[in-house]
Design a protein around this motif. Sequence first.
Motif, PDB file in Angstrom:
ATOM      1  N   LEU A 183      42.724  40.700  55.614  1.00 25.88           N
ATOM      2  CA  LEU A 183      42.619  42.165  55.597  1.00 25.88           C
ATOM      3  C   LEU A 183      43.215  42.845  54.364  1.00 25.88           C
ATOM      4  O   LEU A 183      43.339  44.068  54.325  1.00 25.88           O
ATOM      5  CB  LEU A 183      43.229  42.788  56.863  1.00 25.88           C
ATOM      6  CG  LEU A 183      42.637  42.311  58.189  1.00 25.88           C
ATOM      7  CD1 LEU A 183      43.373  42.948  59.355  1.00 25.88           C
ATOM      8  CD2 LEU A 183      41.147  42.646  58.273  1.00 25.88           C
ATOM      9  N   GLY A 188      33.558  40.041  56.766  1.00 23.77           N
ATOM     10  CA  GLY A 188      33.227  41.018  57.810  1.00 23.77           C
ATOM     11  C   GLY A 188      33.949  42.346  57.672  1.00 23.77           C
ATOM     12  O   GLY A 188      33.356  43.408  57.803  1.00 23.77           O
ATOM     13  N   GLY A 189      35.264  42.330  57.413  1.00 26.84           N
ATOM     14  CA  GLY A 189      36.013  43.584  57.372  1.00 26.84           C
ATOM     15  C   GLY A 189      37.315  43.470  56.603  1.00 26.84           C
ATOM     16  O   GLY A 189      37.761  42.370  56.262  1.00 26.84           O
ATOM     17  N   SER A 242      31.365  35.199  45.766  1.00 30.97           N
ATOM     18  CA  SER A 242      30.697  36.486  46.020  1.00 30.97           C
ATOM     19  C   SER A 242      31.298  37.612  45.179  1.00 30.97           C
ATOM     20  O   SER A 242      30.567  38.441  44.622  1.00 30.97           O
ATOM     21  CB  SER A 242      30.802  36.840  47.505  1.00 30.97           C
ATOM     22  OG  SER A 242      30.210  35.818  48.270  1.00 30.97           O
ATOM     23  N   THR A 243      32.628  37.630  45.075  1.00 31.39           N
ATOM     24  CA  THR A 243      33.286  38.700  44.302  1.00 31.39           C
ATOM     25  C   THR A 243      32.814  38.647  42.850  1.00 31.39           C
ATOM     26  O   THR A 243      32.425  39.661  42.263  1.00 31.39           O
ATOM     27  CB  THR A 243      34.826  38.527  44.373  1.00 31.39           C
ATOM     28  OG1 THR A 243      35.195  38.347  45.738  1.00 31.39           O
ATOM     29  CG2 THR A 243      35.551  39.711  43.775  1.00 31.39           C
ATOM     30  N   HIS A 270      37.413  31.226  41.473  1.00 30.60           N
ATOM     31  CA  HIS A 270      36.059  30.670  41.534  1.00 30.60           C
ATOM     32  C   HIS A 270      34.971  31.752  41.384  1.00 30.60           C
ATOM     33  O   HIS A 270      35.236  32.947  41.521  1.00 30.60           O
ATOM     34  CB  HIS A 270      35.841  29.838  42.815  1.00 30.60           C
ATOM     35  CG  HIS A 270      35.888  30.630  44.074  1.00 30.60           C
ATOM     36  ND1 HIS A 270      36.245  30.080  45.278  1.00 30.60           N
ATOM     37  CD2 HIS A 270      35.633  31.931  44.333  1.00 30.60           C
ATOM     38  CE1 HIS A 270      36.179  31.004  46.207  1.00 30.60           C
ATOM     39  NE2 HIS A 270      35.807  32.135  45.658  1.00 30.60           N
ATOM     40  N   VAL A 292      38.597  39.711  50.182  1.00 32.81           N
ATOM     41  CA  VAL A 292      39.552  40.144  51.208  1.00 32.81           C
ATOM     42  C   VAL A 292      40.135  38.895  51.872  1.00 32.81           C
ATOM     43  O   VAL A 292      39.389  38.048  52.377  1.00 32.81           O
ATOM     44  CB  VAL A 292      38.871  41.048  52.255  1.00 32.81           C
ATOM     45  CG1 VAL A 292      39.838  41.387  53.397  1.00 32.81           C
ATOM     46  CG2 VAL A 292      38.348  42.322  51.602  1.00 32.81           C
TER      47      VAL A 292
HETATM   48  C1  LIG Z   1      42.366  32.827  53.484  1.00 26.26           C
HETATM   49  C2  LIG Z   1      41.158  33.662  53.748  1.00 26.26           C
HETATM   50  C3  LIG Z   1      41.286  34.853  54.436  1.00 26.26           C
HETATM   51  C4  LIG Z   1      40.184  35.646  54.700  1.00 26.26           C
HETATM   52  N1  LIG Z   1      40.348  36.820  55.375  1.00 26.26           N
HETATM   53  C5  LIG Z   1      39.288  37.605  55.630  1.00 26.26           C
HETATM   54  C6  LIG Z   1      39.428  38.840  56.327  1.00 26.26           C
HETATM   55  O1  LIG Z   1      40.509  39.285  56.671  1.00 26.26           O
HETATM   56  N2  LIG Z   1      38.319  39.566  56.583  1.00 26.26           N
HETATM   57  C7  LIG Z   1      37.070  39.139  56.226  1.00 26.26           C
HETATM   58  O2  LIG Z   1      36.107  39.815  56.504  1.00 26.26           O
HETATM   59  N3  LIG Z   1      36.916  37.989  55.531  1.00 26.26           N
HETATM   60  C8  LIG Z   1      37.983  37.213  55.228  1.00 26.26           C
HETATM   61  N4  LIG Z   1      37.833  36.061  54.505  1.00 26.26           N
HETATM   62  C9  LIG Z   1      36.495  35.712  54.000  1.00 26.26           C
HETATM   63  C10 LIG Z   1      36.279  36.180  52.578  1.00 26.26           C
HETATM   64  O3  LIG Z   1      36.778  37.477  52.342  1.00 26.26           O
HETATM   65  C11 LIG Z   1      34.801  36.203  52.235  1.00 26.26           C
HETATM   66  O4  LIG Z   1      34.243  34.946  52.448  1.00 26.26           O
HETATM   67  C12 LIG Z   1      34.548  36.655  50.792  1.00 26.26           C
HETATM   68  O5  LIG Z   1      33.162  36.856  50.667  1.00 26.26           O
HETATM   69  C13 LIG Z   1      34.985  35.609  49.804  1.00 26.26           C
HETATM   70  O6  LIG Z   1      34.701  36.058  48.498  1.00 26.26           O
HETATM   71  P1  LIG Z   1      34.626  35.024  47.300  1.00 26.26           P
HETATM   72  O7  LIG Z   1      33.362  34.223  47.473  1.00 26.26           O
HETATM   73  O8  LIG Z   1      34.629  35.836  46.076  1.00 26.26           O
HETATM   74  O9  LIG Z   1      35.849  34.156  47.396  1.00 26.26           O
HETATM   75  C14 LIG Z   1      38.889  35.247  54.240  1.00 26.26           C
HETATM   76  C15 LIG Z   1      38.770  34.058  53.528  1.00 26.26           C
HETATM   77  C16 LIG Z   1      39.878  33.281  53.262  1.00 26.26           C
HETATM   78  C17 LIG Z   1      39.713  32.007  52.457  1.00 26.26           C
END
Ligand SMILES: Cc1cc2nc3c(=O)[nH]c(=O)nc-3n(C[C@H](O)[C@H](O)[C@H](O)COP(=O)(O)O)c2cc1C
Length: 238
Positions: A88, A127-128, A14-15, A11, A85
């Motif tokens: 983690l 967050g991390g 944010s990435t 999708h 992420v």
């Molecule tokens: C299955 C799953 C696991 C995630 N694990 C983490 C995590 O370990 N640490 C964190 O900060 N965010 C975590 N997130 C949140 C995403 O990393 C975050 O919303 C990111 O901005 C999503 O990027 P995107 O919009 O490109 O998908 C997780 C989200 C999902 C759906």
Amino acid sequence: MKTVVIYGIEHEGSTYNVVQMFKNKLNISENDLTEFFLPKNMPHFCIGCNNCFMKGEEFCPHQEYITPIKDAIWNAELVIFASPVYVLRITGQMKALLDHFGFQFMIHRPNKSMFSKTALVVAIAAGGGMRSAIKDMTASLKLWGISKIFKFGYAVAAAKWEDVTEKKRIKIEQKIKKLSRMILLKKNKIKTNLKIKLLFLLFRMIQKKHGYIQYDKNYWKEHGWLEKTRPWKNPPQV
Ligand SMILES: Cc1cc2nc3c(=O)[nH]c(=O)nc-3n(C[C@H](O)[C@H](O)[C@H](O)COP(=O)(O)O)c2cc1C
């Protein structure tokens, strides 16, 4: 600058939006850009057949997906790996893709083009976990032989790009502007660094002494790497 982007998600969240900012700041034209979205453009896990190591990557059962990605990576000046992420780490689909490229680890059959490429690794979290996700990607890129790897990790404090605050977006854009300037400054001056050269020489010694996989050893011989030729000399023009 010929660029390939591999997104660890399908999708446009944010990435994706962070990579688009890089695309703009780096002045990458649509003609020079090839993008792959996972898992859509490579929907399989490695099945452990070992064909890529023993016979050649063209014998991978998923080669219809791997070949276009491989060609785009080999032809690009800038290789971008970008993943959100997940728990983690990088996403599972990104790891599944990287597994399919084990054959081009320097210990096996490094591709000469890697020694003159620039890479950018992007990890976006709520967050991390950016650091470990970046490590997941850079581990492969380094062992492919890429010397210059720029890193961008950011915690957007949101599950969706639409929810990322204006303040954060401005900060992200400022950081991207700064890093893009560095990438543009260095792009024509990529030299294989000492660490990569030493790793190559270590693997060369292993190939020369043992050559556990005959297909790999033949590849090293064909390239003259067991003699005096080195992949970072006379780099291919892309
Ligand atoms: C299955 C799953 C696991 C995630 N694990 C983490 C995590 O370990 N640490 C964190 O900060 N965010 C975590 N997130 C949140 C995403 O990393 C975050 O919303 C990111 O901005 C999503 O990027 P995107 O919009 O490109 O998908 C997780 C989200 C999902 C759906």
